[in-house]
Design a protein around this motif. Structure first.
Motif, PDB file in Angstrom:
ATOM      1  N   VAL A   1       0.892  -1.073   0.003  1.00  0.00           N
ATOM      2  CA  VAL A   1      -0.012   0.051   0.005  1.00  0.00           C
ATOM      3  C   VAL A   1       0.832   1.393  -0.046  1.00  0.00           C
ATOM      4  N   GLY A   2       1.982   1.226   0.840  1.00  0.00           N
ATOM      5  CA  GLY A   2       2.978   2.297   0.813  1.00  0.00           C
ATOM      6  C   GLY A   2       3.321   2.658  -0.611  1.00  0.00           C
ATOM      7  N   LYS A   3       3.686   1.439  -1.419  1.00  0.00           N
ATOM      8  CA  LYS A   3       4.245   1.753  -2.669  1.00  0.00           C
ATOM      9  C   LYS A   3       3.250   2.638  -3.436  1.00  0.00           C
ATOM     10  N   TYR A   4       2.006   2.073  -3.413  1.00  0.00           N
ATOM     11  CA  TYR A   4       1.145   2.976  -4.313  1.00  0.00           C
ATOM     12  C   TYR A   4       0.844   4.533  -3.643  1.00  0.00           C
ATOM     13  N   TYR A   5       1.214   4.811  -2.562  1.00  0.00           N
ATOM     14  CA  TYR A   5       1.199   6.010  -2.090  1.00  0.00           C
ATOM     15  C   TYR A   5       2.195   6.903  -2.658  1.00  0.00           C
ATOM     16  N   VAL A   6       3.416   6.278  -2.976  1.00  0.00           N
ATOM     17  CA  VAL A   6       4.669   6.973  -3.600  1.00  0.00           C
ATOM     18  C   VAL A   6       4.154   7.112  -4.914  1.00  0.00           C
ATOM     19  N   GLU A   7       3.525   6.095  -5.492  1.00  0.00           N
ATOM     20  CA  GLU A   7       3.349   6.067  -6.741  1.00  0.00           C
ATOM     21  C   GLU A   7       2.417   7.315  -6.916  1.00  0.00           C
ATOM     22  N   PHE A   8       1.256   7.476  -6.318  1.00  0.00           N
ATOM     23  CA  PHE A   8       0.280   8.506  -6.395  1.00  0.00           C
ATOM     24  C   PHE A   8       1.245   9.862  -6.392  1.00  0.00           C
ATOM     25  N   ASP A   9       2.148   9.894  -5.639  1.00  0.00           N
ATOM     26  CA  ASP A   9       2.965  11.290  -5.410  1.00  0.00           C
ATOM     27  C   ASP A   9       3.694  11.405  -6.659  1.00  0.00           C
ATOM     28  N   LYS A  10       4.311  10.516  -7.320  1.00  0.00           N
ATOM     29  CA  LYS A  10       5.098  10.800  -8.260  1.00  0.00           C
ATOM     30  C   LYS A  10       4.178  11.203  -9.691  1.00  0.00           C
ATOM     31  N   HIS A  11       2.908  10.390  -9.854  1.00  0.00           N
ATOM     32  CA  HIS A  11       2.218  10.695 -10.992  1.00  0.00           C
ATOM     33  C   HIS A  11       1.479  12.333 -10.889  1.00  0.00           C
ATOM     34  N   TYR A  12       1.238  12.277  -9.488  1.00  0.00           N
ATOM     35  CA  TYR A  12       0.677  13.550  -9.263  1.00  0.00           C
ATOM     36  C   TYR A  12       1.796  14.908  -9.497  1.00  0.00           C
ATOM     37  N   LYS A  13       2.909  14.682  -9.254  1.00  0.00           N
ATOM     38  CA  LYS A  13       3.990  15.970  -9.288  1.00  0.00           C
ATOM     39  C   LYS A  13       4.021  16.007 -10.665  1.00  0.00           C
ATOM     40  N   ALA A  14       4.282  15.004 -11.444  1.00  0.00           N
ATOM     41  CA  ALA A  14       4.283  15.135 -12.856  1.00  0.00           C
ATOM     42  C   ALA A  14       3.125  15.815 -13.456  1.00  0.00           C
ATOM     43  N   GLU A  15       1.819  15.737 -12.968  1.00  0.00           N
ATOM     44  CA  GLU A  15       0.702  16.167 -13.643  1.00  0.00           C
ATOM     45  C   GLU A  15       0.917  17.817 -13.216  1.00  0.00           C
ATOM     46  N   VAL A  16       1.170  18.095 -12.013  1.00  0.00           N
ATOM     47  CA  VAL A  16       1.289  19.526 -11.445  1.00  0.00           C
ATOM     48  C   VAL A  16       2.421  20.175 -12.463  1.00  0.00           C
ATOM     49  N   ALA A  17       3.516  19.450 -12.762  1.00  0.00           N
ATOM     50  CA  ALA A  17       4.737  20.019 -13.556  1.00  0.00           C
ATOM     51  C   ALA A  17       4.184  20.366 -14.822  1.00  0.00           C
ATOM     52  N   GLN A  18       3.353  19.318 -15.497  1.00  0.00           N
ATOM     53  CA  GLN A  18       2.651  19.604 -16.706  1.00  0.00           C
ATOM     54  C   GLN A  18       2.041  21.016 -16.953  1.00  0.00           C
ATOM     55  N   LEU A  19       0.924  21.184 -15.646  1.00  0.00           N
ATOM     56  CA  LEU A  19       0.173  22.121 -15.518  1.00  0.00           C
ATOM     57  C   LEU A  19       0.913  23.554 -15.716  1.00  0.00           C
ATOM     58  N   GLU A  20       2.109  23.595 -14.907  1.00  0.00           N
ATOM     59  CA  GLU A  20       2.716  24.511 -14.716  1.00  0.00           C
ATOM     60  C   GLU A  20       3.603  24.974 -15.815  1.00  0.00           C
ATOM     61  N   ALA A  21       3.733  23.941 -16.627  1.00  0.00           N
ATOM     62  CA  ALA A  21       4.591  24.278 -17.824  1.00  0.00           C
ATOM     63  C   ALA A  21       3.461  24.905 -19.026  1.00  0.00           C
ATOM     64  N   GLY A  22       2.203  24.505 -18.665  1.00  0.00           N
ATOM     65  CA  GLY A  22       1.180  25.206 -19.458  1.00  0.00           C
ATOM     66  C   GLY A  22       0.804  26.622 -19.101  1.00  0.00           C
ATOM     67  N   GLY A  23       1.602  27.201 -18.006  1.00  0.00           N
ATOM     68  CA  GLY A  23       1.319  28.469 -17.671  1.00  0.00           C
ATOM     69  C   GLY A  23       0.625  28.673 -16.316  1.00  0.00           C
ATOM     70  N   MET A  24      -0.118  27.537 -15.470  1.00  0.00           N
ATOM     71  CA  MET A  24      -0.760  27.747 -14.572  1.00  0.00           C
ATOM     72  C   MET A  24       0.099  27.993 -13.454  1.00  0.00           C
ATOM     73  N   ASP A  25      -0.514  28.745 -12.291  1.00  0.00           N
ATOM     74  CA  ASP A  25       0.293  29.145 -11.042  1.00  0.00           C
ATOM     75  C   ASP A  25       0.287  27.841 -10.297  1.00  0.00           C
ATOM     76  N   LYS A  26       1.396  27.735  -9.399  1.00  0.00           N
ATOM     77  CA  LYS A  26       1.660  26.402  -8.846  1.00  0.00           C
ATOM     78  C   LYS A  26       0.686  26.188  -8.019  1.00  0.00           C
ATOM     79  N   THR A  27       0.243  26.962  -7.163  1.00  0.00           N
ATOM     80  CA  THR A  27      -0.623  26.637  -6.203  1.00  0.00           C
ATOM     81  C   THR A  27      -2.087  26.259  -6.624  1.00  0.00           C
ATOM     82  N   VAL A  28      -2.385  26.935  -7.834  1.00  0.00           N
ATOM     83  CA  VAL A  28      -3.401  26.373  -8.383  1.00  0.00           C
ATOM     84  C   VAL A  28      -3.597  25.083  -9.123  1.00  0.00           C
TER      85      VAL A  28
END
Length: 592
Positions: free
Chosen positions: A191-218
RNA sequence: GGUUCCGUAGCUCAAUGGAUAGAGCAACUGCCUUCUAAGCAGUAGGUUGUUGGUUCGAUCCCAACCGGAAUCACCA
């Protein structure tokens, strides 16, 4: 002995100086080694009322003690050192050396103490920080029980919330139906493995949105995975059958994993609470407080407690949408436990990062809600375990995993043992021994440090097995047991009581005096809720014994009474070492 | 910034307001034809963060300052 001295002191003060003194045995200290004497009294506290110089007060008190307690005395700069006849110590030894509960106080009809510890989240496995929590909670429980309290150990499992949903979601999306069986992983690790997995994919999504010009907190709020996790939490709260089933299954995996870890650590609970069953409980108390006028409601419907008069701030108790927060549940669970057990004291073993939370909790329950158990709440706050490169962060992979660490310690114990060429163990005993030593070293390493202090753990340097460590103390115990076996082999029956004409040497006397201190140490450790006192005492005792052992041959002694007396002292030392280590949850071997 | 906690030997840690601040690790020197060397003895290492105050006496209590940590969330 201490009690007699205190009583005599009370009488002496009244008769000599007309001073009314409340008995307090703590001012009667063991005499430091470099001075002559058994017990030391500092007379300074009395000189003002006695209207005499320190030395005169000491002289008068000394005379009084000499007459009434038949001891000798000497005075050094206001310190009154009392020396008792050897026979007093021999009697102490005779009366206690086989008392297997020496240092433990009887329970009787004593107070109930409730202690909460461990309290894990079910989204990841336990790490070194949790180990400190668990060991502290377990050891303090043992110490308080030894002090005669009825101790109830409880665990509050945080089995719900957004973090669990993250693991669940990641497993759903990326898990391919993996199970502990299919992967041969412990459930909590999976279960812990998937908690880390979530974070990995989540961070990638955030980075992508930021690259698209979105503010980090948003971006952090808008990332699809985060929205999905929140949606999952809502479904959970609405009892969505599919989500509930997944939740049940993953929690079950985690519990099986935790059970193993707890078992290896040697800890157990009297009662386990689950937040999923208690998280709504506090709302009633909040409602009660609103009606009493202890709390207030803002325009957005959120409920708050105003603690500014107490030097704190305003604190949210209920969200504007009516859902409960951490504080709300803690209000509820406190009431629940109080109703169930009526404890005299409720201890929470929780890290010092939550000091503020518990200050607030106490005030809200005691001052605001005026509950009688408010002042009974005691936050046993402990410091963080730090790594050389800072704090442990699960998402950055810098955690020291509890299971891995225990495993490494056991292997290390095995390597060390074979390095020393010790191979002569009966079937099955060897692996028991390695576990005893490895886990003992780990537990001692953590418990010897004052709980409230932060401590450092360097994974590069493995925990020592020499010096101020559990293996050193365990070794001393094994050594003594070996002595006693040898006595038995030689058909020496030392269990007789005829030691009346013997004088103890300094090495022996020092040891006996230290053994005498043990019950006092247990009492103080209970009052201060500090296993560190027990740990350091156990080390000092083992050290003292080893000195005695090295300097004083036993079986070469031709005076049989003296030899037998030394065997008594040895046996008693083994017993006290065992009793002390048991309070730390550490086993001691017969042989190592 | 407010609040709380921590600063002791090179490192990790001790020391209920009491005597000359102690251990372990690391370094160096001795001790095994043996009651288990996972041990013992010894050498070296300190202005207890700084400055004041209270006290017969302060590593400990108080104040200020210097460093470090935690916390001050409609997280838990």
């Amino acid at each position: 002995m201490r009690n007699e001295i205190a009583l005599t002191l009370q009488k002496a003060l009244r008769e000599l100086y007309n001073i009314d003194w409340q008995i307090d045995t703590s001012i009667i200290q063991r005499t430091k080694k470099e001075f002559e004497g058994d017990f030391t009294l500092v007379v300074f506290p009395f000189v003002k009322q006695a209207r005499q110089s320190p030395d005169m007060v000491a002289q008068s008190l000394g005379d009084y003690f000499q007459q009434n307690l038949h001891c000798r005395f000497n005075i050094v700069k206001g310190f009154l050192n009392l020396t008792f006849p050897c026979q007093v110590w021999i009697n102490f030894l005779k009366n206690n050396y086989t008392n297997t509960s020496f240092g433990y106080f009887a329970t009787g009809n004593s107070d109930v103490t409730l202690i909460e510890f461990s309290s894990p989240n079910t989204n990841k496995p336990l790490h070194l920080g949790h180990i400190r929590n668990n060991l502290l909670g377990d050891s303090v429980s043992r110490i308080l029980a030894a002090c005669g309290k009825k101790v109830i150990k409880v665990n509050l499992v945080n089995d719900r919330g957004i973090h669990i949903c993250k693991s669940m979601l990641a497993w759903q999306k990326f898990g391919n139906g993996e199970t502990p069986e299919s992967t041969q992983m412990k459930g909590d690790h999976l279960v812990g493995k998937y908690y880390v997995e979530f974070d990995k994919h989540y961070k990638a999504e955030v980075a992508q949105l930021e690259a698209g010009g979105m503010d980090k907190t948003v971006a952090e709020k808008q990332a699809p995975l985060m929205l999905e996790a929140q949606e999952m939490l809502r479904k959970w709260e609405n009892n969505d059958p599919e989500i509930r089933q997944l939740w049940n299954q993953m929690n079950e995996w985690v519990y099986q994993g935790f059970a193993q870890t707890y078992q290896q650590l040697g800890i157990a609970f009297d009662k386990v609470y689950y937040e999923s069953q208690t998280y709504l409980l506090g709302k009633q108390l909040v409602e009660e407080g609103l009606q009493k006028g202890a709390f207030y409601r803002r325009d957005d419907q959120s409920v708050w407690a105003d603690l500014r008069e107490e030097g704190l701030d305003e604190k949210l108790l209920l969200r504007s949408d009516g859902t409960s927060v951490y504080m709300t549940q803690d209000l509820g669970t406190a009431q629940l436990r109080y109703d169930e057990f009526h404890p005299k004291e409720m201890i929470y073993v929780v890290g010092n990062e939550q000091n503020y939370h518990f200050d607030v909790l106490k005030l809200v329950i005691g001052k605001k809600l005026k509950k009688e158990y408010g002042p009974r709440i005691h936050h046993l706050s402990y410091g963080m375990v730090e790594l050389p490169f800072g704090k442990m962060k699960s998402r950055e992979g810098t955690v020291v995993d509890a299971d891995d660490l225990m495993e490494e310690m056991i292997i290390e114990a095995q390597n060390k043992t074979s390095e020393l060429g010790k191979t002569d163990f009966e079937d099955g005993k060897a692996s028991q021994l390695f576990e005893m030593i490895g886990l003992g070293a780990l537990k001692y390493f953590i418990l010897k440090v004052d709980p409230k202090k932060n401590m450092l753990f360097d994974p590069e340097e493995s925990i020592d097995f020499n010096g101020n460590t559990a293996p050193f103390i365990q070794y001393t115990h094994a050594r003594i047991k070996s002595l006693l076996r040898k006595a038995a082999d030689h058909q020496i029956n030392y269990n007789h009581q005829s030691f009346n004409e013997i004088d103890l040497q300094k090495a022996e006397l020092d040891l006996v005096k230290m053994l005498y201190e043990f019950p006092q140490i247990v009492k103080t450790a209970g009052e201060m809720k500090s296993p560190a006192l027990i740990a350091n005492y156990a080390f000092d005792l083992a050290k003292e014994f080893n000195r005695f052992y090295q300097e004083t041959p036993i079986f070469k002694e031709t005076n049989e009474q003296l030899r037998d007396l030394r065997l008594h002292i040895s046996q008693f030392t083994a017993l006290v070492i065992k009793n002390a280590m048991t309070l730390l949850g550490i086993h001691v071997p017969e042989k190592m």
